[in-house]
Design a protein around this motif. Structure first.
Motif, short mmCIF file in Angstrom:
data_model
loop_
_atom_site.label_atom_id
_atom_site.label_comp_id
_atom_site.label_asym_id
_atom_site.label_seq_id
_atom_site.Cartn_x
_atom_site.Cartn_y
_atom_site.Cartn_z
N GLU A 257 -8.83 -2.44 74.64
CA GLU A 257 -8.47 -2.44 73.03
C GLU A 257 -7.57 -1.28 72.62
O GLU A 257 -6.72 -1.43 72.03
CB GLU A 257 -9.87 -2.35 72.26
N GLU A 258 -7.89 0.10 73.57
CA GLU A 258 -6.93 1.13 73.16
C GLU A 258 -5.76 0.97 73.85
O GLU A 258 -4.63 1.38 73.33
CB GLU A 258 -7.78 2.35 73.69
N SER A 259 -5.58 0.36 75.02
CA SER A 259 -4.41 0.01 75.58
C SER A 259 -3.48 -0.69 74.73
O SER A 259 -2.26 -0.63 74.39
CB SER A 259 -4.42 -0.72 76.97
N PHE A 260 -4.01 -1.88 74.01
CA PHE A 260 -3.26 -2.51 72.97
C PHE A 260 -2.79 -1.66 72.01
O PHE A 260 -1.41 -1.89 71.58
CB PHE A 260 -3.84 -3.70 72.40
N LYS A 261 -3.58 -0.72 71.41
CA LYS A 261 -2.93 0.15 70.37
C LYS A 261 -1.92 1.15 70.88
O LYS A 261 -1.26 1.35 70.13
CB LYS A 261 -4.20 1.01 70.07
N ILE A 262 -2.17 1.51 72.27
CA ILE A 262 -1.25 2.45 72.63
C ILE A 262 0.33 1.75 72.63
O ILE A 262 1.08 2.23 72.56
CB ILE A 262 -1.66 3.07 74.15
N MET A 263 0.26 0.61 73.12
CA MET A 263 1.50 -0.40 73.62
C MET A 263 1.97 -0.55 72.21
O MET A 263 3.33 -0.56 71.77
CB MET A 263 0.99 -1.76 74.35
N ASP A 264 1.18 -0.89 71.09
CA ASP A 264 1.63 -1.25 69.73
C ASP A 264 2.32 -0.17 69.20
O ASP A 264 3.46 -0.19 68.74
CB ASP A 264 0.41 -1.70 68.87
N ARG A 265 1.82 0.85 69.18
CA ARG A 265 2.24 2.19 68.60
C ARG A 265 3.46 2.65 69.49
O ARG A 265 4.82 3.16 68.72
CB ARG A 265 1.37 3.40 68.85
#
Ligand SMILES: NC(=O)c1ccc[n+]([C@@H]2O[C@H](COP(=O)([O-])OP(=O)(O)OC[C@H]3O[C@@H](n4cnc5c(N)ncnc54)[C@H](OP(=O)(O)O)[C@@H]3O)[C@@H](O)[C@H]2O)c1
Length: 327
Positions: free
Chosen positions: A30-38
């Protein structure tokens, strides 16, 4: 964002690349997705991964990181926005041939990476290191086929000796193969010699793209480390202690901190700004365990070091005086 040319290739990337080695063990999906989105939102258009990530962790296995990126690419439908770099060579399973740089494994590795990444192509396909048991001719022949087929756009090499790189260029030229366009060595203000000694001359002569890893020395170049303090509670601190704890490196650490304090910015930003200012560097690959760390690190692009600051940092981290070299 000012994009830079990746070596002599025709593609442009942001001057910071997002590394993904932490995804799948330190950082959950979940956090990996947020990092890639940002990262994409901030203009970072190149991500670096490897087939073996993250084999070393108890809660992970080789291929897990690529699978996370693949699910993110599919979910966000962002493949065309991204320059995707991955690597092959590591040990993928107990099968003795499921590793290395043989023709057989090159074909096996790309097929597996494409499946995990849920894509039809890789932009930059890098050998993770050299393979003493395979001739470079065999590897280049196999890699060149991938470029011809269009499943790989460019080739790169990580953790390779300068002489091997030059030999590979001669072989590519002789056979009309695609050549390695980028190098991915470790490089930071506390680890300069490996790049600046001999690799530097190869980089300059052949116009290579240089995308170094561990630009913060795995976290050592942050204020979580100090000469007298306890080791920070992170799985990387013992490695940092072994590699970087020395009188010379503490002096560098203190100078980075002094300059950061005087500019009211973070140590991470000064350490990254110093690398980005080097004319032979294309883009360092950053590791970030959270969106906050990512934002801080990308903030280094706003930090400009003046001539005196660069001179101080260059001098305190100079390695030439400690070694006998031709330079
Ligand atoms: N080709 C290769 O052999 C190779 C090898 C290594 C890495 N790489 C690539 O390079 C990428 C980056 O490597 P790296 O992780 O060693 O880079 P790094 O930037 O030197 O270290 C990243 C670590 O620094 C700490 N950190 C990062 N930003 C921070 C911040 N703002 N504040 C405080 N601490 C911060 C975190 O440490 P903690 O985890 O301790 O919190 C993080 O794990 C990898 O993701 C991978 O894509 C390639």
């Amino acid at each position: 964002m000012e994009y830079v040319r990746l070596g002599t290739t025709g593609i442009k990337i942001a001057p910071i690349i997002l590394g993904t080695m932490q995804m799948g063990w330190r950082v959950e999906e979940e956090e990996s997705f947020k990092i890639m989105d940002r990262a994409l939102e901030l203009g970072i258009n190149c991500f670096d991964t490897a087939d073996v990530y993250s084999y070393w962790a108890d809660n992970s296995y080789p291929g897990k990181t690529e699978e996370i990126i693949g699910r993110w690419l599919k979910d966000r439908e962002t493949r065309t926005d991204l320059i995707l770099a991955t690597k092959l060579r590591g040990v993928m399973s107990d099968d003795i041939n499921d590793r290395g740089l043989s023709r057989r494994h090159v074909h096996q590795a790309i097929a597996a990476s494409l499946k995990r990444l849920q894509t039809d192509w890789v932009d930059l396909y890098q050998i993770h290191s050299f393979d003493d048991d395979t001739s470079i001719e065999e590897t280049l022949h196999a890699l060149n086929l991938l470029v011809d087929k269009g499943v790989v756009n460019y080739l790169g090499a990580s953790n390779i000796h300068p002489w091997m790189l030059v030999e590979s260029f001669w072989i590519s030229e002789k056979n009309g193969y695609a050549r390695f366009e980028t190098v991915q060595p470790p490089y930071s203000i506390v680890r300069r010699m490996l790049v600046e000694h001999q690799m530097y001359h190869v980089i300059k002569k052949y116009g290579l793209g240089v995308i170094p890893y561990s630009p913060l020395a795995g976290g050592f170049l942050t204020d979580r480390y100090s000469r007298d303090g306890a080791l920070p509670d992170t799985p990387r601190s013992e490695g940092a202690q072994k590699r970087y704890f020395s009188e010379k490196r503490w002096k560098i650490h203190e100078t980075v901190k002094e300059i950061a304090d005087s500019k009211e910015v973070k140590m991470t930003q000064v350490a990254l700004a110093w690398i980005i200012a080097k004319d032979f560097i294309t883009a360092p690959i950053i590791g970030a365990n959270s969106v906050e760390q990512l934002e801080e690190n990308v903030g280094a692009l706003e930090v400009k070091l003046d001539e005196d600051e660069i001179k101080r940092l260059d001098e305190v981290s100079d390695w030439v005086q400690d070694y006998e070299t031709l330079r």
